[in-house]
Design a protein around this motif. Structure first.
Motif, short mmCIF file in Angstrom:
data_model
loop_
_atom_site.label_atom_id
_atom_site.label_comp_id
_atom_site.label_asym_id
_atom_site.label_seq_id
_atom_site.Cartn_x
_atom_site.Cartn_y
_atom_site.Cartn_z
N THR A 149 0.98 -1.10 0.02
CA THR A 149 0.00 -0.02 -0.08
C THR A 149 0.84 1.28 0.11
OG1 THR A 149 0.02 0.16 2.51
CG2 THR A 149 -1.74 -1.16 1.34
N TYR A 150 0.35 2.33 -0.72
CA TYR A 150 1.05 3.63 -0.52
C TYR A 150 0.38 4.77 -0.52
CZ TYR A 150 0.47 3.97 -5.60
OH TYR A 150 0.06 3.90 -6.83
N SER A 151 0.43 6.06 -0.19
CA SER A 151 -0.19 7.14 -0.09
C SER A 151 0.39 8.12 -1.06
CB SER A 151 -0.57 7.57 1.24
OG SER A 151 0.54 7.87 2.07
N THR A 152 -0.60 8.99 -1.61
CA THR A 152 0.07 10.27 -2.65
C THR A 152 -0.35 11.50 -1.89
OG1 THR A 152 0.31 8.74 -4.39
CG2 THR A 152 0.50 11.18 -4.71
N THR B 132 -5.08 13.79 0.22
CA THR B 132 -4.09 12.56 0.44
C THR B 132 -5.10 11.50 -0.36
OG1 THR B 132 -2.92 13.11 2.08
CG2 THR B 132 -2.75 11.06 1.47
N SER B 133 -4.30 10.73 -1.21
CA SER B 133 -4.97 9.66 -2.04
C SER B 133 -4.37 8.28 -1.63
CB SER B 133 -5.09 9.81 -3.47
OG SER B 133 -3.47 9.82 -4.01
N TYR B 134 -5.11 7.06 -1.29
CA TYR B 134 -4.37 6.04 -0.77
C TYR B 134 -4.60 4.90 -1.85
CZ TYR B 134 -5.21 8.76 3.21
OH TYR B 134 -4.83 9.81 4.28
N HIS B 135 -3.73 3.82 -2.26
CA HIS B 135 -3.56 3.10 -3.07
C HIS B 135 -3.06 1.58 -2.64
CE1 HIS B 135 -3.71 6.47 -6.07
NE2 HIS B 135 -3.18 6.99 -5.21
N VAL B 136 -3.51 0.53 -3.36
CA VAL B 136 -2.93 -0.71 -3.43
C VAL B 136 -2.36 -1.04 -4.52
CG1 VAL B 136 -4.60 -1.46 -1.47
CG2 VAL B 136 -5.32 -1.75 -3.95
N GLN B 137 -1.22 -1.89 -4.15
CA GLN B 137 -0.59 -2.46 -5.44
C GLN B 137 -0.55 -4.17 -5.47
OE1 GLN B 137 3.66 -1.06 -5.06
NE2 GLN B 137 3.30 0.12 -6.82
N PHE B 138 -0.98 -4.66 -6.79
CA PHE B 138 -1.19 -6.00 -6.83
C PHE B 138 -0.34 -6.35 -8.05
CE2 PHE B 138 -4.96 -3.21 -7.68
CZ PHE B 138 -4.86 -3.47 -9.24
N PRO B 139 -0.41 -7.79 -8.28
CA PRO B 139 0.21 -8.38 -9.73
C PRO B 139 -0.41 -7.69 -10.97
CG PRO B 139 0.06 -10.05 -8.15
CD PRO B 139 -0.85 -8.72 -7.26
N GLU B 140 0.30 -7.75 -11.95
CA GLU B 140 -0.52 -6.88 -13.12
C GLU B 140 -1.56 -7.82 -13.73
OE1 GLU B 140 1.40 -7.82 -17.04
OE2 GLU B 140 1.72 -5.46 -16.91
N VAL B 141 -2.64 -7.02 -13.99
CA VAL B 141 -3.79 -7.94 -14.52
C VAL B 141 -4.14 -7.12 -15.94
CG1 VAL B 141 -6.44 -8.06 -14.45
CG2 VAL B 141 -5.14 -8.18 -12.24
N ASN B 142 -4.46 -7.98 -16.87
CA ASN B 142 -4.56 -7.77 -18.23
C ASN B 142 -5.62 -8.43 -19.04
OD1 ASN B 142 -3.01 -9.38 -20.00
ND2 ASN B 142 -1.37 -8.64 -18.77
N PHE B 143 -5.89 -8.28 -20.32
CA PHE B 143 -6.99 -8.92 -20.88
C PHE B 143 -6.18 -9.27 -22.46
CE2 PHE B 143 -9.52 -7.25 -17.86
CZ PHE B 143 -10.29 -7.98 -17.39
N TYR C 179 -9.44 5.57 2.54
CA TYR C 179 -8.65 5.60 4.09
C TYR C 179 -8.79 4.32 4.90
CZ TYR C 179 -6.15 7.08 7.98
OH TYR C 179 -5.42 7.10 9.23
N ASP C 180 -10.05 4.03 5.12
CA ASP C 180 -10.38 2.94 6.00
C ASP C 180 -9.98 1.62 5.46
OD1 ASP C 180 -11.43 4.61 7.75
OD2 ASP C 180 -13.64 4.32 7.20
N GLU C 181 -9.98 1.29 4.14
CA GLU C 181 -9.58 0.06 3.61
C GLU C 181 -7.85 0.23 3.48
OE1 GLU C 181 -13.12 -0.98 0.57
OE2 GLU C 181 -11.81 0.54 0.00
N TYR C 182 -7.51 1.27 3.23
CA TYR C 182 -5.78 1.13 3.22
C TYR C 182 -5.40 1.08 4.54
CZ TYR C 182 -1.57 4.05 3.50
OH TYR C 182 -0.19 4.46 3.59
N LEU C 183 -6.03 1.35 5.58
CA LEU C 183 -5.35 0.99 7.10
C LEU C 183 -5.28 -0.74 7.17
CD1 LEU C 183 -6.95 3.56 9.21
CD2 LEU C 183 -4.87 3.41 8.33
N ILE D 78 -7.72 -8.43 -3.27
CA ILE D 78 -8.50 -7.27 -3.74
C ILE D 78 -9.27 -8.08 -4.99
CG2 ILE D 78 -6.78 -6.30 -5.22
CD1 ILE D 78 -8.37 -3.62 -5.14
N ARG D 79 -10.43 -7.91 -4.77
CA ARG D 79 -11.40 -8.76 -5.99
C ARG D 79 -11.74 -7.33 -6.91
NH1 ARG D 79 -15.26 -12.79 -6.75
NH2 ARG D 79 -17.25 -12.14 -8.11
#
Length: 517
Positions: A393-396, A402-413, A463-467, A474-475
Motif C-alpha cells: 500500500t502507499y499514499s500520495t 491525500t489519496s490511498y492506493h494498493v499495489q497488486f500483480p499485473e492484470v490484463n486482457f 482510507y479505512d480500507e487502506y489501513l 482485492i477482488r
C-alpha cells in the motif's frame, strides 16, 4: 441512458456550429484584410468620413491625457470635460457608445487579496439616466489601467484629415484638458507635457513653437487672446472659448454620395473569443474522457492521447493571447497604419488556431461519446472477476488532500477474445443504436482497431480500507462495454482468494471469466 442521443446531437451540433462560425469569420477577416491592404490610403480616408469614428477618436485622445502623472490620479475634472464633449458635440445616437468606450479605457485593475478584478469610475447607467454630472465616480490612486491607449497613433491618423486650424483647435482642447488640474507636470515619460508633445507635435504634426506659444499664453493669462487670434473670424466654425467646437467637416452631400460605408474593419476579436470557448469545451471533454478512459482496459489511442491533447489546448490558448484585436474594430476608431500588420499577424494566427481547434473538437467529441456509450450501454451480465493479493500500500499527498492506493500483480486482457455487444441491442432504442453505431467510424476505432495492451497494477481505495489492506486480497470487477472495451467497475477488499483459477504470483494475471458469462 435513454438521453444519450440528445447529448450526441448537442455535442455534434456545437462542433458543427463552431466550425461553420470560425470558417465563415476567418473568410470575412481575410476579405477585410484584402480590402484595407489593397488601397490603404483610400480606405482609411473613407473611415475618417464617418462621424462616429471621428468623434470616438477625439474622445480617445482626451482619455489618453487622463493617464498622466498629475496630482489627482483619478482626474475627475478631466473625465467630466470628456463627458461634456460627448454630450455637447457628439450626435445623440453615438453618445452612449462613446461613454461605454470611455468606461472601457478608464477601467482599472484592482487587487483584493489574491484576486484581481476591474473597477470602473464611469457609470454608464447613470449617464443613460441623464445624470451627466454624477456619472464619474470616486476612486483612489492605487491602480493601473486594464487596457492600453496608443494616443500618438490616432493623433497621427487625424493629422491627415484635419486642416491646420482644426489641428490647432484639437491642441487647444487637449491643453485645456491637461491644465484642469491647475498645473502641467513636466517630469517623466507620463508627464502631461510629454504626453502633449506626443499627441500634438509627434502625432498631429503641429509646430513645436505653436505648442510653446499656447503654454506661454496660459502661463501669462493671455490664453483668451491666443484663442481669438487663431479662431475668431473663421466663418463661424469655432464658438467662443468657453464652448466646445465640432470640427467634423464632412459635407452631407459627400456622405450621401459615398458608394461604400465601412461598418467593420476586423473580426479578430469574435474569432479569438470563439477559439477560447472552443478550447475550453475541448479541454473539459478531454478531462471527462480521461476519467472514463482511465478505467478502460483496452485502448484505441496510446495513453499519450490525453496528454498530447491537453498540451495542444494549453499551447493554443497561450498562442491565442498574441492575437491583438484592432482598436478600429473594438472601439470604432479611425484605422491606423500599424493595424495592417496587426491584422495580417492576427489573420495568420487565427487561421491556424481555428483549423487546429476544429480538428481537436471533431477528435474529442466522438471519442468522448465512444467511451461514455461503451460504459453506459454495456451488458450488466458481461462480467469478469479477478482476485489478486495485495502486495503493498502507499499514499500520495496532494496540495489539499491525500489519496490511498494498493499495489497488486499485473492484470490484463491481452489473451481474451472480447466480443462487442453491437449485435445484441435488446433494450436500446433505435435512435440511440444509430448514434452508437456511427461512433466507431467517427472516432477512428474502425481504422485503428482496439488493442488490449493496457494493464492494471494499482487501485485507489478509501482510507479505512487502506489501513487494513496489507496481507489481504482485492477482488477486481470488470465489465464488457458496448464496443467490447473492457472497463473496471468496482472492487472489494477480502480476507481470502475465492477465485480458484487465478494464479497468485508476481507475474501477469489473466482475468478469469465469470462462470455465468
Amino acid at each position: 441512458m435513454e438521453s444519450f442521443y440528445i447529448l450526441y446531437f448537442v455535442l455534434f451540433a456545437i462542433a458543427i456550429g463552431i466550425s461553420i462560425y470560425l470558417i465563415n469569420y476567418v473568410r470575412k477577416e481575410y476579405s477585410l484584410y484584402k480590402l484595407f491592404s489593397g488601397n490603404k490610403v483610400k480606405m482609411r480616408a473613407l473611415l475618417a468620413k464617418d462621424a462616429k469614428r471621428f468623434h470616438m477618436s477625439i474622445v480617445y485622445l482626451m482619455t489618453y491625457l487622463t493617464r498622466s502623472n498629475g496630482i489627482h490620479k483619478v482626474q475627475k475634472d478631466k473625465l467630466r470635460l470628456i463627458i461634456r464633449y460627448i454630450v455637447e458635440v457628439m450626435p445623440l445616437e453615438y453618445q452612449l457608445d462613446a461613454v461605454k468606450v470611455l468606461k472601457y479605457l478608464t477601467d482599472r485593475e484592482k487587487k483584493s487579496g489574491k484576486n484581481t478584478y476591474d473597477e470602473s469610475i464611469v457609470d454608464v447607467d447613470a449617464f443613460k439616466e441623464g445624470k451627466y454630472k454624477t456619472c464619474i465616480k470616486d476612486g483612489d490612486s492605487s491602480y493601473h489601467y486594464s487596457h492600453d491607449i496608443h494616443g500618438e497613433r490616432i493623433a497621427e491618423e487625424l493629422s491627415y484629415y484635419l486642416s491646420e486650424d482644426d489641428r490647432l483647435y484639437v491642441m487647444f482642447l487637449l491643453y485645456r484638458l491637461a491644465i484642469l488640474d491647475g498645473i502641467i507636470t513636466t517630469d517623466g515619460s507620463d508627464s502631461e507635457l510629454n504626453m502633449l508633445n506626443n499627441l500634438c507635435v509627434d502625432g498631429l504634426k503641429i509646430d513645436p513653437k505653436d505648442l510653446d506659444g499656447l503654454i506661454e499664453s496660459f502661463e501669462n493669462g493671455t490664453d483668451q487672446s491666443w484663442y481669438d487670434q487663431h479662431f475668431v473670424n473663421k466663418n463661424g466654425q469655432y464658438p467662443s472659448s468657453n464652448l466646445l467646437a465640432n470640427i467634423f467637416r464632412v459635407d452631407l452631400d459627400e456622405l450621401a454620395n459615398l458608394k461604400h460605408r465601412i461598418i467593420h474593419t476586423s473580426f479578430l476579436e469574435p474569432i479569438q473569443i470563439t477559439i477560447y470557448v472552443t478550447l475550453a469545451i475541448v479541454g473539459i471533454l478531454y478531462i471527462i474522457f480521461n476519467i472514463f478512459n482511465s478505467d478502460v482496459m483496452t485502448r484505441i489511442y496510446p495513453a499519450g492521447f490525453f496528454y498530447v491533447g491537453m498540451g495542444l489546448v494549453a499551447v493554443m490558448t497561450f498562442a491565442n493571447i498574441f492575437v491583438k484585436p484592432l482598436d478600429s474594430a473594438k472601439l470604432f476608431l479611425l484605422r491606423t497604419g500599424i493595424e495592417d500588420s496587426l491584422q495580417r499577424t492576427g489573420l495568420i494566427l487565427t487561421s491556424v488556431l481555428s483549423g487546429l481547434s476544429i480538428i481537436l473538437l471533431f477528435l474529442i467529441v466522438p471519442n468522448f461519446l465512444l467511451v461514455l456509450g461503451n460504459e453506459k450501454f454495456g451488458k450488466e451480465e458481461d462480467v469478469y472477476h479477478v482476485t489478486v493479493p495485495v502486495n503493498s500500500t502507499y499514499s500520495t499527498r496532494h496540495k489539499n488532500s491525500t489519496s490511498y492506493h494498493v499495489q497488486f500483480p499485473e492484470v490484463n486482457f491481452s489473451d481474451k477474445g472480447i466480443q462487442d455487444g453491437t449485435e445484441n441491442e435488446d433494450g436500446i432504442s433505435s435512435i440511440n443504436s444509430f448514434c452508437l453505431n456511427t461512433l466507431p467510424s467517427l472516432s477512428g476505432m474502425n481504422l485503428l482497431g482496439v488493442t488490449n495492451f493496457p494493464s492494471m497494477t494499482t487501485r485507489s481505495i478509501s482510507y479505512d480500507e487502506y489501513l487494513n489492506a496489507n496481507g489481504k486480497y482485492i477482488r477486481l470487477n470488470f465489465k464488457v462495454g458496448y464496443f467490447g472495451m473492457v472497463y473496471h467497475s468496482s472492487y472489494q477488499i477480502t480476507d481470502f482468494n475465492d477465485e480458484d483459477d487465478v494464479i497468485e504470483d508476481q507475474g501477469s494475471v489473466i482475468a478469469a471469466e465469470d462462470p455465468d458469462f
